[in-house]
Design a protein around this motif. Structure first.
Motif, PDB file in Angstrom:
ATOM      1  N   UNK C 124      36.556  31.027  33.127  1.00  0.00           N
ATOM      2  CA  UNK C 124      37.737  31.584  33.780  1.00  0.00           C
ATOM      3  C   UNK C 124      38.887  31.715  32.787  1.00  0.00           C
ATOM      4  N   UNK C 209      32.541  39.019  42.941  1.00  0.00           N
ATOM      5  CA  UNK C 209      33.428  37.934  43.324  1.00  0.00           C
ATOM      6  C   UNK C 209      34.419  37.613  42.210  1.00  0.00           C
ATOM      7  N   UNK C 212      37.071  40.313  41.831  1.00  0.00           N
ATOM      8  CA  UNK C 212      38.039  40.283  42.923  1.00  0.00           C
ATOM      9  C   UNK C 212      38.941  39.061  42.784  1.00  0.00           C
ATOM     10  N   UNK C 213      38.381  37.953  42.280  1.00  0.00           N
ATOM     11  CA  UNK C 213      39.223  36.774  42.066  1.00  0.00           C
ATOM     12  C   UNK C 213      40.271  37.078  41.008  1.00  0.00           C
ATOM     13  N   UNK C 216      42.771  39.144  42.491  1.00  0.00           N
ATOM     14  CA  UNK C 216      43.536  38.343  43.453  1.00  0.00           C
ATOM     15  C   UNK C 216      44.650  37.569  42.763  1.00  0.00           C
ATOM     16  N   UNK C 229      39.769  42.788  45.805  1.00  0.00           N
ATOM     17  CA  UNK C 229      40.533  41.623  45.355  1.00  0.00           C
ATOM     18  C   UNK C 229      42.023  41.907  45.377  1.00  0.00           C
ATOM     19  N   UNK C 230      42.388  43.103  44.905  1.00  0.00           N
ATOM     20  CA  UNK C 230      43.778  43.526  44.884  1.00  0.00           C
ATOM     21  C   UNK C 230      44.320  43.555  46.327  1.00  0.00           C
ATOM     22  N   UNK C 232      43.231  41.825  48.800  1.00  0.00           N
ATOM     23  CA  UNK C 232      43.360  40.450  49.274  1.00  0.00           C
ATOM     24  C   UNK C 232      44.630  39.821  48.732  1.00  0.00           C
ATOM     25  N   UNK C 250      38.109  40.983  53.088  1.00  0.00           N
ATOM     26  CA  UNK C 250      37.291  39.765  53.039  1.00  0.00           C
ATOM     27  C   UNK C 250      35.877  40.056  53.518  1.00  0.00           C
ATOM     28  N   UNK C 253      33.952  42.038  50.909  1.00  0.00           N
ATOM     29  CA  UNK C 253      33.543  41.239  49.743  1.00  0.00           C
ATOM     30  C   UNK C 253      32.325  40.404  50.109  1.00  0.00           C
ATOM     31  N   UNK C 254      32.401  39.754  51.266  1.00  0.00           N
ATOM     32  CA  UNK C 254      31.303  38.880  51.661  1.00  0.00           C
ATOM     33  C   UNK C 254      30.025  39.696  51.894  1.00  0.00           C
ATOM     34  N   UNK C 257      28.732  40.931  48.533  1.00  0.00           N
ATOM     35  CA  UNK C 257      28.167  39.803  47.784  1.00  0.00           C
ATOM     36  C   UNK C 257      26.814  39.418  48.349  1.00  0.00           C
ATOM     37  N   UNK C 258      26.761  39.332  49.666  1.00  0.00           N
ATOM     38  CA  UNK C 258      25.516  38.948  50.335  1.00  0.00           C
ATOM     39  C   UNK C 258      24.415  39.967  50.044  1.00  0.00           C
ATOM     40  N   UNK C 261      23.042  39.277  46.639  1.00  0.00           N
ATOM     41  CA  UNK C 261      22.264  38.033  46.596  1.00  0.00           C
ATOM     42  C   UNK C 261      20.885  38.268  47.216  1.00  0.00           C
TER      43      UNK C 261
END
Lengths: 322, 532, 627
Positions: C124, C209, C212-213, C216, C229-230, C232, C250, C253-254, C257-258, C261
């Protein structure tokens, strides 16, 4: 045949090599963070003195703080001070960085380590049980459900989890403290926010590893010995899943430390993480360097601990190393 | 980033540099009687950034100043009315270059030593001495001040070389430290040494700071003392960086008092949380007028401002909580009056476009404007640490793009942006700046005189003849007597679109389980009361 | 990877959910900016940060723009940035990770050391630094995250690639002086691509993620561009006053992401060939044609009795039985060989005989007796006890059948502890004793060692010793010497013979090598395509009746009666058990096969001389001379 020193004394050789690598890595982290913080845009002195400060005052302050010295000189000064455990003085707040870190580091460590222990305590049993329940392709529905739930947990950013938890449990239900470090109850939400993603990830790894190990010949051999299930899973399977689990755990702890950056902000946790973003923005060299050193050394120490733990648990690894 | 920084250094120095005129009080006045107060209680106040080094005369950090008033008295105090009220100094005379302060008897430091005329003089001399590097030099105390004390008479004589129109008002910014601390500055790092109503008793750097009530303090405003019922025995300042978290803590009484602005205040308002304060000016739109830039042309600047609907923009820049600004000064204003309405280019997109055509930037095919094949480009830099500033910049960018301007929006950290605008590190054409000040004199170096390259802070290379002549006339007059001239100068700046104030929004402290007064944007320590 | 398997996975619940989510995301990314681009930037005056309404289902943002439209339009940028991060990260990672493989050991070590250092640097922090240095914005965010991603990807690539680099074909290519880059492109990259593709896919979610973090916290995408992210960063501070504005990005993103995965998981299954098949396996046993064998009391010296054993496994499309109707009987002290090519079902038979058939395979038999006890009628606990004490298994690969994390002595002792309730010390003493019984020198010290300190032969002897911890009546040895050197093979087989002789244990010796069986066993069962095709005493091997048995024998040079003939090989391959021909399974490879062979399957029948054969045209010596 004469055995080499390495073969006769695997442990000292392993430890010396590993510690050597630790020291070199730490030196690289220190140097890299120094180099990068100086490449950041902005002038911390102007930030500290305010927009009204005339250019000559800024120049004079820079001179006084040694910021106009050549970079190599600043670097040597920094190293020299670091060797004397002097982290310098914050450019922004004029306070000794060491004092501040002494305040903040314990809070971050408490949060990070608690989260780590909870993560292991949740993920390993869950992963193991799921691995057992889904061995050889059994329990496909369960497997799918597990994949979905952990996939979901992996896909929710930790800051969202944090905000959501506060929304539900602290503000709406008023069941837990909103923020701050006050007592055991104040750990519940931040630890949960930090743990959700990493625990899901680790549980997936443990499950996959358990499934892999359960397909190994030595497990078939253990079953051929008609050992009770308890012994097969705990004595024969679990230790063999630990090496990859520990390796991943090390990475997880490192990522949790990073997760503290956002989670600490949401929970007003008096830790180092909250300091990181701010100090990078303010280009507050001494603070950024101290924080980088803390995180870098933390991650390296974790890796060192993981390697040693693996060496203790898995008898194959010390030899492999040397 | 969820960050809320009302106390940003640059603004804080200036905006509290003081006032005479009326200051609106947006809060309700306490109606609680003494029966509702709890004795020996404690209060927690949220701060959104670390105060840093606690020596009150060596920091211009807003949080530090907010905390300093708990442990340190000032020679005089400002009231909401804009008047200067006695504090350690009970009476004063003088104007121009010579002033006399009479110090109240019986004021003692927390270490027991007297806060006498000599100590007050020493404080003034310390800050004025260039070698001490106090950032308050030139602000709270004129840089050329020399003070001599007559301890027997209890008077301090201050001599200046040049006149200072707002000498007493500025003195309200000077925290007085004890004589022991003047000699040993390091003692102020982890403890306090002042004559204020509280004593700093515990320091957790970067986390929290605790003040304990001083017994026997009786020289507060209007004789306020620490013996009042409901006075907290302990006040803890706690670092909470996120505004949302602060609001959550306020509502759950994890924090009793905090400054707060933005969307979260709606929740507090809905929950009927007590508040007191005034209003504060927000971002101002300003241009780089260096030679060669299109914005060196007053018509281009006026066109760019005229393309903006200030009413809507004020809503955007305050999250819907404020209104359009009517001047460059913020409460408590030294010179009141509307300098915006008569001077600001009226909102008219068509007129703005026509003005650009007239300035030699006609719109080509596709609407893009250019002069001699060179497109009309605006490098718009802004501080992206603040979400409303970012929204404001985006709104302006969108409007200018519609006008045919090629806008390059560049969000940067506050420091990086400051380095671009004030340090010459990179090109810029327009920016949003927060120069919210109460004292028009403080604005002078920003709009006239030396540019950063020449060793000044005239960041936009501005030169406005009307402004220059107006302030010359104003500076010759004392106090509010120069207000007409100050306002004329300010009007000239707005007329030429050198700077355009956008909005004012509420500046409020919120209290749950506590009552207090905010006087001239200062949380008055002796007014704190713990509710049952 | 076959299409049918791919389709099977795509139609699974996981496959359907993943594909639908991905399609929705891609469609949104493509279509939304075209349809909603204007609406997303339109400033609706007077409705700043408004709550949900009919016109704005998720409310409006700080400039009064429709949050839903912006969220959908932001899909494109969010996905593109994430894909770019992974793309650049993977490219860098591939270069850093594979190059050392071909550059040789020293360069490789240096790169690995460098990688370890890079992985140690807080990701990070690195991203924050780089984002500021590159200049905040989409480009800076992508570059910084890609650089932060690259080391971990490089490490994965390197680990995978070095496994491939040590493979024989790469060594061979090196010996042949194939240029290094060609080794890389021809041999290394294709062989590591599958795990890397799987990993890269799941990394897209992580990248999404992370970006977006970054946005964020203000280090990522800057206005007028916007990603989730922006959004959010703008919406989350107002979560208590206008939660809908934060909810929309949100959810996206979820969901995104899902999707990635799950896509990673799906790819793992499709490419990696995980366990799959039908949940329930119906019994495929042929209906009984003879009356059930009379429940005669077993002879006293019977150790193992199997009658009509069938093992069924799930197939790709339908279950099938690789072992059908196998019967056998072993007596005390007898060594019986079970031979056949790989895939003939002999190992499955061995596992079923030891009651070790593992899910999802199913073993069924009419009779399954050990030491006269019908296993199917025993209580589980008694059965485990019986099997634990009287049955020993010796597996093919001694390197993998001992647990690497347990001391050898421990692995032996636990048998006695479990089944005979011996104390730790007694069990250990017995373990040492048994190790010495299998001729392991210095057994006291060896017992305290981990398997890795043992040679292959020693490990196999240790596994045999493990079987000897109790008093085994039956030892099932599944290819016990295949993985061993020739000299060690002899030792191990000699040991088995000696144990059988001294303890009277029966041995079921499974091997693909008829020579091994011939030298050690007294009786031989020959399996082909899941069935026993011939059973005969070793002494009769030279006159075996089944052409297949003959062919097996002929393939051994030193067993051949006539050395002047060229080395006999069996043409063709054994059929797959899921796709057996109608008649005799050996018919397609048999020189003697005729239409009858191809139409009807011969049953096992007495061939005289104490043997049985399943063949329409057995090579009976008498018949041969007649012909």
């Amino acid at each position: 045949m004469r055995l080499s020193f390495r073969t006769r004394h695997p442990w000292p050789v392993f430890l010396i090599r590993r510690l050597g690598r630790f020291v070199v890595s730490l030196a690289v982290v220190v140097t890299a963070s120094f180099a990068m913080v100086h490449a950041l845009p902005g002038d911390p002195v102007r930030g500290a003195l305010g927009l009204m400060a005339p250019p000559e005052t800024i120049a004079a302050t820079r001179e006084r703080l040694g910021l106009n010295d050549p970079l190599w000189r600043q670097y040597l000064d920094y190293l020299w001070n670091l060797l004397h455990l002097d982290l310098g003085t914050s450019l922004e707040t004029q306070t000794p960085v060491g004092e501040k870190m002494a305040q903040l580091v314990p809070a971050t460590l408490q949060l990070g380590l608690t989260a780590f222990v909870v993560c292991l305590a949740v993920a390993i049993p869950v992963g193991l049980l799921l691995g057992i329940a889904t061995r050889d392709g059994r329990g496909r529905g369960l497997h799918f459900g597990f994949g979905g739930v952990t996939g979901l947990a992996l896909s929710v950013p930790d800051y969202l989890v944090a905000v959501g938890l506060v929304f539900v449990f602290a503000v709406s239900l008023e069941a837990l403290p909103v923020a701050g470090l006050s007592g055991p109850a104040s750990f519940v939400l931040p630890v949960t926010a930090l743990v959700v993603g990493p625990a899901a990830y680790l549980a997936r790894i443990v499950r996959a590893e358990t499934q892999r190990v359960l397909g190994e010949d030595y497990i078939r051999a253990a079953r051929a010995k008609r050992l009770p299930a308890r012994l097969i899973y705990l004595r024969h399977a679990l230790p063999n899943t630990l090496t990859p689990t520990l390796t991943v755990s090390g990475m997880i702890l490192a990522s949790m430390v990073a997760g503290t950056v956002l989670v600490e902000n949401v929970f007003a946790w008096p830790g180092v993480g909250a300091e990181l973003v701010h100090s990078v923005l303010a280009k507050d060299y001494p603070v950024v360097q101290a924080v980088a050193l803390f995180f870098g050394a933390g991650i390296l120490l974790i890796n060192l601990a993981v390697d040693i733990a693996i060496a203790v648990i898995d008898p194959r690894s010390t030899i492999k190393e040397s | 980033m969820v960050r809320n920084r009302p106390f940003r250094v640059s603004v804080a120095v200036l905006c509290s540099t003081v006032a005479l005129a009326a200051c609106s009080n947006g809060g309700s006045t306490g109606s609680s009687s003494g029966d509702d107060y709890a004795d020996g209680g404690s209060l927690t106040i949220a701060i959104d950034s670390d105060p840093g080094a606690l020596d009150p005369q060596r920091s211009v950090n807003g949080v530090n100043k907010m905390m300093a008033v708990f442990a340190y008295d000032t020679p005089v105090k400002l009231l909401d009315s804009g008047e200067v009220a006695p504090s350690v100094v009970k009476s004063w005379t003088g104007e121009g270059t010579s002033y006399t302060l009479t110090v109240r008897e019986g004021v003692t430091c927390s270490d027991g030593s007297p806060m006498d005329a000599q100590t007050v003089a020493d404080n003034i001399n310390y800050v004025a001495a260039e070698g001490n590097g106090s950032p308050m030099r030139g602000a709270a105390v004129p840089a050329d001040a020399t003070a001599t004390a007559d301890n027997a008479a209890g008077t301090v004589a201050v001599k200046l070389k040049e006149g200072a129109p707002f000498f007493f008002q500025n003195l309200a910014e000077l925290p007085l430290v004890c004589s022991s601390a003047i000699k040993n500055r390091d003692s102020l790092k982890a403890a306090s040494a002042g004559s204020g109503p509280f004593v700093l008793s515990d320091v957790r750097a970067g986390n929290q700071y605790t003040y304990t009530r001083r017994d026997g303090y009786a020289w507060g405003p209007n004789g306020a003392s620490t013996a009042e019922k409901g006075m907290p025995a302990k006040v803890t300042f706690k670092l909470v960086t996120s505004a949302t978290t602060t609001a959550n803590l306020l509502l759950s009484k994890g924090v009793n008092i905090s400054y707060l602005s933005g969307a979260d205040t709606q929740r507090l308002k809905a929950a009927k949380v007590f508040s007191d304060g005034g209003s504060i000016i927000g971002d101002e739109l300003t241009f780089n007028q260096a030679a060669g830039l299109p914005t060196a042309d007053v018509n281009v600047r006026r066109a760019l401002v005229g393309a903006l609907d200030m009413k809507e923009l004020a809503q955007v820049s305050t999250g819907g909580l404020g209104q359009a600004a009517n001047g460059l000064l913020t409460d408590p204003k030294i010179c009141s009056g509307d300098t915006v309405t008569p001077n600001k280019p009226a909102y008219d997109a068509a007129a703005a476009a026509a003005l650009l055509d007239q300035a030699g930037w006609p719109a080509a095919g596709g609407g893009a404007r250019a002069k001699d094949g060179k497109p009309l480009e605006v490098a718009f830099v802004y501080d992206n640490e603040d979400t409303t500033t970012a929204a404001t910049a985006e709104y302006i960018g969108q409007k200018w793009t519609a006008l045919g301007v090629k806008v390059d929006l560049k969000g940067q950290s506050f420091n990086a942006r400051s380095d671009v605008v004030f340090g010459g590190k990179g090109p810029w054409t327009a920016t949003l700046i927060g120069l919210g000040v109460s004292n028009p004199a403080t604005l002078v170096p920003f709009f006239s005189g030396a540019t950063p390259a020449q060793g000044g802070i005239n960041y936009g290379s501005m030169h406005n003849d009307v402004y220059d002549s107006s302030i010359k006339a104003a500076q010759a007059k004392s106090g509010t007597g120069g207000c007409a001239d100050w306002n004329a100068g300010e009007g000239a700046l707005i007329k030429d679109a050198d700077i355009t104030p956008i909005s004012v929004s509420p500046y409020l402290y919120w209290g749950n389980g506590a009552k207090f007064d905010v006087v001239a944007r200062v949380l008055e320590p002796t007014s704190l009361r713990v509710l049952r | 990877m076959s299409w049918s398997r791919t389709r099977h996975h795509l139609l699974s619940p996981l496959g359907v959910v993943t594909v639908v989510l991905l399609l929705l995301l891609v469609a949104t990314a493509v279509v939304a900016p075209l349809l909603l681009g204007d609406r997303a930037t339109e400033i609706a005056g007077g409705a700043l940060q408004a709550g949900p309404s009919v016109a704005h289902p998720f409310g409006t943002d700080a400039l009064g723009r429709d949050v839903l439209a912006r969220t959908l339009v932001a899909t494109r940028l969010s996905l593109v940035l994430a894909l770019l991060v992974v793309g650049i990260g993977v490219a860098c990672g591939l270069i850093i990770g594979t190059v050392p493989v071909v550059l040789g050991r020293r360069a490789g070590r240096a790169v690995v050391a460098g990688l370890n250092l890079m992985v140690a640097f807080p990701g990070l922090l690195l991203a924050l630094f780089l984002a500021m240095i590159f200049g905040v914005g989409a480009r800076g965010a992508v570059l910084s995250m890609a650089i932060a991603f690259a080391p971990s990807f490089a490490r994965l690539t390197h680990t995978t690639a070095s496994g491939v680099a040590n493979a024989d074909y790469v060594s061979a290519a090196r010996l042949l002086r194939v240029p290094r880059w060609r080794i890389l492109t021809r041999h290394v990259v294709p062989n590591i691509s599958e795990p890397l593709v799987v990993n890269a896919t799941s990394q897209v979610g992580a990248a999404l993620l992370s970006i977006s973090a970054l946005s964020y916290i203000g280090f990522g995408v800057q206005p007028p561009q916007y990603d989730w992210g922006r959004m959010l960063a703008d919406g989350l501070p107002a979560i208590y006053t206008n939660p809908a504005a934060a909810l929309a990005p949100s959810i996206m993103i979820v969901v995104a992401g899902l999707a990635f995965v799950l896509a990673g998981e799906l790819l793992t299954q499709v490419l990696g060939g995980s366990q799959h098949g039908h949940l329930r396996i119906p019994s495929l046993r042929s209906p009984r044609r003879d009356p059930a064998p009379a429940e005669t009391p077993p002879p006293g010296d019977e150790v193992l009795r199997l009658e009509r054993l069938t093992v069924t496994v799930p197939g790709e499309t339908a279950p099938f039985s690789p072992v059908v109707d196998v019967s056998m009987r072993l007596r005390r002290g007898e060594i019986v060989g079970l031979v056949g090519e790989s895939g003939s079902g002999k190992s499955l038979t061995a596992m079923a005989a030891a009651q070790l058939t593992s899910y999802p395979n199913v073993a069924e038999a009419d009779v399954h007796r050990i030491k006269g006890n019908e296993l199917r009628r025993m209580r589980p606990r008694d059965r485990e006890r019986l099997l634990g004490t009287s049955l020993a298994m010796v597996f093919q690969d001694p390197m993998s059948s001992l647990n690497p994390t347990l001391k050898v002595g421990r692995q032996l002792a636990e048998v006695a502890e479990t089944h005979e309730r011996l104390g730790r010390r007694d069990a250990w003493r017995r373990a040492v004793d048994r190790l010495s019984a299998v001729l392991i020198t210095d057994p006291e010290a060896r017992a305290k060692q981990y398997p890795m300190a043992f040679s292959g032969g020693m490990r196999q002897r240790a596994s045999i010793a493990m079987g000897l911890m109790a008093q085994p009546a039956l030892i099932v040895a599944d290819e016990p010497t295949t993985a061993l050197d020739v000299t060690v093979q002899k030792e191990v087989l000699g040991l088995l013979r000696r144990i059988s002789r001294e303890t009277g244990a029966a041995v079921l010796l499974i091997s693909h090598d008829i020579a091994v069986v011939a030298e050690n066993a007294s009786r031989v069962l020959v399996m082909y395509a899941g069935r026993v095709v011939e059973e005969l005493p070793v002494s009769g091997l030279a006159e075996a009746a089944h052409p297949y048995t003959r062919a097996l024998i002929a393939s051994i040079p030193d067993m051949s009666t006539d050395r002047s003939r060229p080395l006999a090989n069996i043409p063709g391959r054994p059929p797959h058990a899921s796709d057996l021909p109608l008649g005799c399974a050996f018919a397609p490879r048999c020189g003697r096969a005729d239409d009858r062979c191809r139409q009807a399957r011969p049953e096992l029948a007495d061939s005289g001389g104490g043997g049985a054969v399943a063949c329409w045209h057995p090579l009976l010596p008498a018949l041969e001379s007649e012909a």
